[in-house]
Design a protein around this motif. Structure first.
Motif, PDB file in Angstrom:
ATOM      1  N   ASP A  28      22.404  17.471  27.374  1.00 44.23           N
ATOM      2  CA  ASP A  28      21.829  18.614  28.647  1.00 44.23           C
ATOM      3  C   ASP A  28      21.495  17.478  29.441  1.00 44.23           C
ATOM      4  O   ASP A  28      22.097  18.776  30.710  1.00 44.23           O
ATOM      5  N   ALA A  29      20.868  16.787  30.178  1.00 45.02           N
ATOM      6  CA  ALA A  29      20.722  16.119  31.571  1.00 45.02           C
ATOM      7  C   ALA A  29      21.914  15.350  32.098  1.00 45.02           C
ATOM      8  O   ALA A  29      21.810  15.743  33.317  1.00 45.02           O
ATOM      9  N   PHE A  30      23.268  15.073  31.249  1.00 39.50           N
ATOM     10  CA  PHE A  30      24.360  15.262  32.046  1.00 39.50           C
ATOM     11  C   PHE A  30      24.601  16.138  32.766  1.00 39.50           C
ATOM     12  O   PHE A  30      25.223  16.161  33.701  1.00 39.50           O
ATOM     13  N   PHE A  31      24.294  17.786  32.297  1.00 39.39           N
ATOM     14  CA  PHE A  31      24.788  18.785  33.461  1.00 39.39           C
ATOM     15  C   PHE A  31      24.583  18.859  34.165  1.00 39.39           C
ATOM     16  O   PHE A  31      24.105  19.743  35.512  1.00 39.39           O
ATOM     17  N   GLY A  32      24.097  18.233  35.135  1.00 40.02           N
ATOM     18  CA  GLY A  32      23.024  17.590  36.601  1.00 40.02           C
ATOM     19  C   GLY A  32      23.611  17.269  37.185  1.00 40.02           C
ATOM     20  O   GLY A  32      23.728  18.019  38.148  1.00 40.02           O
ATOM     21  N   ALA A  33      24.960  16.386  36.787  1.00 44.17           N
ATOM     22  CA  ALA A  33      25.428  15.527  37.567  1.00 44.17           C
ATOM     23  C   ALA A  33      27.276  16.395  37.515  1.00 44.17           C
ATOM     24  O   ALA A  33      27.694  16.705  38.351  1.00 44.17           O
ATOM     25  N   GLN A  34      27.783  17.283  36.437  1.00 42.11           N
ATOM     26  CA  GLN A  34      29.196  17.032  36.109  1.00 42.11           C
ATOM     27  C   GLN A  34      28.794  18.502  35.011  1.00 42.11           C
ATOM     28  O   GLN A  34      27.888  18.760  34.221  1.00 42.11           O
ATOM     29  N   SER A  35      29.846  19.435  35.495  1.00 43.82           N
ATOM     30  CA  SER A  35      29.673  20.976  35.106  1.00 43.82           C
ATOM     31  C   SER A  35      30.564  20.460  32.920  1.00 43.82           C
ATOM     32  O   SER A  35      30.462  21.377  32.839  1.00 43.82           O
ATOM     33  N   GLY A  36      31.032  19.575  32.278  1.00 47.71           N
ATOM     34  CA  GLY A  36      31.586  19.265  31.725  1.00 47.71           C
ATOM     35  C   GLY A  36      31.805  17.895  31.014  1.00 47.71           C
ATOM     36  O   GLY A  36      31.845  17.525  31.910  1.00 47.71           O
ATOM     37  N   LEU A  37      31.855  18.234  30.009  1.00 50.93           N
ATOM     38  CA  LEU A  37      31.830  16.725  29.070  1.00 50.93           C
ATOM     39  C   LEU A  37      33.263  16.758  28.175  1.00 50.93           C
ATOM     40  O   LEU A  37      32.781  17.681  27.636  1.00 50.93           O
TER      41      LEU A  37
END
Length: 125
Positions: A28-37
């Protein structure tokens, strides 16, 4: 940059990835900097993409796994493809990001709509 620029020149890297068996809470924390993985399987192959939109649709909220909500199969390109090819594929497949793969099928970058727009805008100058 121009529409014929190679994705290897415009892609974003390094790329944060998720594993299919991870819980959404774990990424969840990665969605602050990017919109998809990009989502990888146990062998490191890209099998899908998980986006903020996918996360929002999770029936179990952040307890859902990435594999349960990701968009699959993965739509990928190689670094030799052009910005124009990426733009056409994004429109055709209705996706906002495309993982870029090397010859060993490893994710080496990601090209987003923003990357494409910036490259196309720069060509007008």
């Amino acid at each position: 940059m121009s529409p014929t620029a190679k994705l290897g020149e415009v892609m974003s890297r390094p790329v944060q990835v998720a594993m299919a068996d991870q819980r959404l809470a774990d990424i969840d924390a990665f969605f602050g900097a990017q919109s998809g993985l990009p989502v990888l399987d146990e062998e490191g192959r890209c099998i899908g993409v998980v986006s903020k939109k996918d996360k929002a649709k999770a029936s179990n909220g952040l307890d859902s796994t990435v594999g349960e909500v990701m968009s699959s199969p993965a739509i990928t390109l190689t670094p030799e493809k052009t910005v124009l090819e990426a733009a056409a594929l994004m429109l055709k497949e209705k996706v906002h990001r495309i993982p870029v793969m090397n010859e060993q099928q490893q994710v080496i970058g990601i090209v987003t709509r923003t990357d494409v727009f910036k490259a196309l805008e720069a060509s007008k100058v």
